[in-house]
Design a protein around this motif. Structure first.
Motif, PDB file in Angstrom:
ATOM      1  N   PHE A 118       4.384   0.929  -4.208  1.00 50.40           N
ATOM      2  CA  PHE A 118       5.241  -0.225  -4.504  1.00 50.40           C
ATOM      3  C   PHE A 118       6.225   0.132  -5.614  1.00 50.40           C
ATOM      4  CE2 PHE A 118       1.610  -2.442  -2.545  1.00 50.40           C
ATOM      5  CZ  PHE A 118       2.283  -3.207  -1.605  1.00 50.40           C
ATOM      6  N   GLU A 119       5.737   0.809  -6.631  1.00 52.29           N
ATOM      7  CA  GLU A 119       6.611   1.257  -7.721  1.00 52.29           C
ATOM      8  C   GLU A 119       7.679   2.219  -7.187  1.00 52.29           C
ATOM      9  OE1 GLU A 119       6.654   0.764 -11.117  1.00 52.29           O
ATOM     10  OE2 GLU A 119       4.826  -0.396 -11.406  1.00 52.29           O
TER      11      GLU A 119
ATOM     12  N   THR B  32       6.045  -8.178   6.289  1.00 55.33           N
ATOM     13  CA  THR B  32       5.125  -9.275   5.995  1.00 55.33           C
ATOM     14  C   THR B  32       3.843  -8.752   5.358  1.00 55.33           C
ATOM     15  OG1 THR B  32       6.011 -10.606   7.803  1.00 55.33           O
ATOM     16  CG2 THR B  32       3.804 -11.180   7.012  1.00 55.33           C
ATOM     17  N   ILE B  33       3.278  -7.714   5.949  1.00 57.29           N
ATOM     18  CA  ILE B  33       2.049  -7.142   5.396  1.00 57.29           C
ATOM     19  C   ILE B  33       2.290  -6.586   3.996  1.00 57.29           C
ATOM     20  CG2 ILE B  33       0.342  -5.294   5.677  1.00 57.29           C
ATOM     21  CD1 ILE B  33       0.703  -5.787   8.767  1.00 57.29           C
ATOM     22  N   ALA B  34       3.392  -5.849   3.810  1.00 61.96           N
ATOM     23  CA  ALA B  34       3.714  -5.297   2.488  1.00 61.96           C
ATOM     24  C   ALA B  34       3.937  -6.419   1.474  1.00 61.96           C
ATOM     25  CB  ALA B  34       4.945  -4.398   2.572  1.00 61.96           C
ATOM     26  N   GLY B  35       4.637  -7.460   1.902  1.00 65.18           N
ATOM     27  CA  GLY B  35       4.885  -8.591   1.005  1.00 65.18           C
ATOM     28  C   GLY B  35       3.611  -9.321   0.621  1.00 65.18           C
ATOM     29  N   LEU B  36       2.729  -9.497   1.587  1.00 69.23           N
ATOM     30  CA  LEU B  36       1.458 -10.154   1.280  1.00 69.23           C
ATOM     31  C   LEU B  36       0.589  -9.280   0.373  1.00 69.23           C
ATOM     32  CD1 LEU B  36       0.682 -11.773   4.744  1.00 69.23           C
ATOM     33  CD2 LEU B  36       1.333 -12.951   2.625  1.00 69.23           C
ATOM     34  N   GLN B  37       0.652  -7.966   0.570  1.00 67.35           N
ATOM     35  CA  GLN B  37      -0.076  -7.063  -0.319  1.00 67.35           C
ATOM     36  C   GLN B  37       0.491  -7.141  -1.741  1.00 67.35           C
ATOM     37  OE1 GLN B  37      -2.980  -6.516   0.737  1.00 67.35           O
ATOM     38  NE2 GLN B  37      -2.989  -4.303   0.598  1.00 67.35           N
ATOM     39  N   LEU B  38       1.807  -7.151  -1.846  1.00 65.57           N
ATOM     40  CA  LEU B  38       2.432  -7.266  -3.160  1.00 65.57           C
ATOM     41  C   LEU B  38       2.054  -8.591  -3.820  1.00 65.57           C
ATOM     42  CD1 LEU B  38       4.293  -5.989  -5.239  1.00 65.57           C
ATOM     43  CD2 LEU B  38       6.236  -6.974  -4.014  1.00 65.57           C
ATOM     44  N   ARG B  39       2.035  -9.641  -3.040  1.00 63.07           N
ATOM     45  CA  ARG B  39       1.636 -10.958  -3.556  1.00 63.07           C
ATOM     46  C   ARG B  39       0.192 -10.909  -4.062  1.00 63.07           C
ATOM     47  NH1 ARG B  39       2.875 -16.669  -0.850  1.00 63.07           N
ATOM     48  NH2 ARG B  39       1.583 -17.946  -2.220  1.00 63.07           N
ATOM     49  N   ARG B  40      -0.696 -10.292  -3.286  1.00 64.73           N
ATOM     50  CA  ARG B  40      -2.096 -10.169  -3.720  1.00 64.73           C
ATOM     51  C   ARG B  40      -2.192  -9.380  -5.017  1.00 64.73           C
ATOM     52  NH1 ARG B  40      -5.406  -8.880   1.879  1.00 64.73           N
ATOM     53  NH2 ARG B  40      -5.458 -11.039   2.594  1.00 64.73           N
TER      54      ARG B  40
ATOM     55  N   GLY C 234      -3.526 -11.285  -8.306  1.00 68.93           N
ATOM     56  CA  GLY C 234      -4.937 -10.962  -8.450  1.00 68.93           C
ATOM     57  C   GLY C 234      -5.768 -11.300  -7.227  1.00 68.93           C
ATOM     58  N   GLY C 235      -5.135 -11.405  -6.084  1.00 73.44           N
ATOM     59  CA  GLY C 235      -5.891 -11.616  -4.845  1.00 73.44           C
ATOM     60  C   GLY C 235      -5.559 -12.885  -4.110  1.00 73.44           C
TER      61      GLY C 235
END
Length: 187
Positions: A107-108, A156-164, A168-169
């Motif tokens: 992500f970084e 969508t998956i990357a965005g949801l992972q970033l959101r998590r 903190g989940g």
């Protein structure tokens, strides 16, 4: 890309670890050499520039990740996977990833690619690999327009992972988002 040596692999692992724990700004030759337990000269021997080192770390991560996910997809290809099964499987894969420093680092690096045009090609290759894998799975499911839908699913998956990561989940579960997106594409 230069040949794969144990020292080079340790350097790349160290780069991902340092980026994941302290960000891109913390990547110095001296710090990476210490983390990888190699000489300072080993860094410059394997990587002519910091951009080369960052690019290779990002590409190495996605190569390993894509191989892992492709192997997983191949296991299910012959078993007749439904869209619901694929969504549940994706949710499980996302949960299994965890948030080790090496998982935060990409992500970084994607953000850094927005600032450094020299990293943009590597970031494009990474997303292309995820898109290709997603197309393969969608086509196996018989989803029409798989190539058009894949980048949206990957984002969508990357965005949801970033959101998590950021919360903190907390956040939407991936399987629900996939079912909504793919279900709409099949309508």
């Amino acid at each position: 890309m230069s040949e794969r040596t144990p020292a080079r692999e340790r350097i790349l692992a160290a780069v991902l670890h340092v980026i994941g724990t302290d960000g891109i700004a913390a990547v110095t030759n001296r710090r990476i050499a210490a983390q990888a337990q190699v000489s300072l000269g080993s860094i410059t021997y394997h990587f002519p520039s910091q951009t080369d080192m960052l690019r290779d770390a990002l590409l190495g991560f996605v190569t390993e990740e894509t191989a892992r996910l492709t192997e997983l997809a191949e296991q299910y290809r012959d078993h007749g996977l439904s869209v619901q099964d694929a969504a549940s499987l994706t949710e499980q894969v996302v949960r299994d990833l965890g948030w080790a420093a090496e998982r935060v680092a990409p992500f970084e690096l994607y953000i850094q690619a927005g600032r450094d045009p020299a990293l943009q090609e590597a970031a494009s290759e990474c997303f292309a690999a995820y898109d290709t894998l997603t197309v393969t799975i969608l086509e196996a499911l018989g989803v029409p327009n798989a190539a058009m839908l894949a980048p949206t699913l990957v984002a969508t998956i990357a965005g949801l992972q970033l959101r998590r990561l950021a919360t903190g989940g907390a956040g939407t579960d991936v399987s629900t988002a996939i079912l909504l997106l793919v279900g709409g594409a099949q309508a």
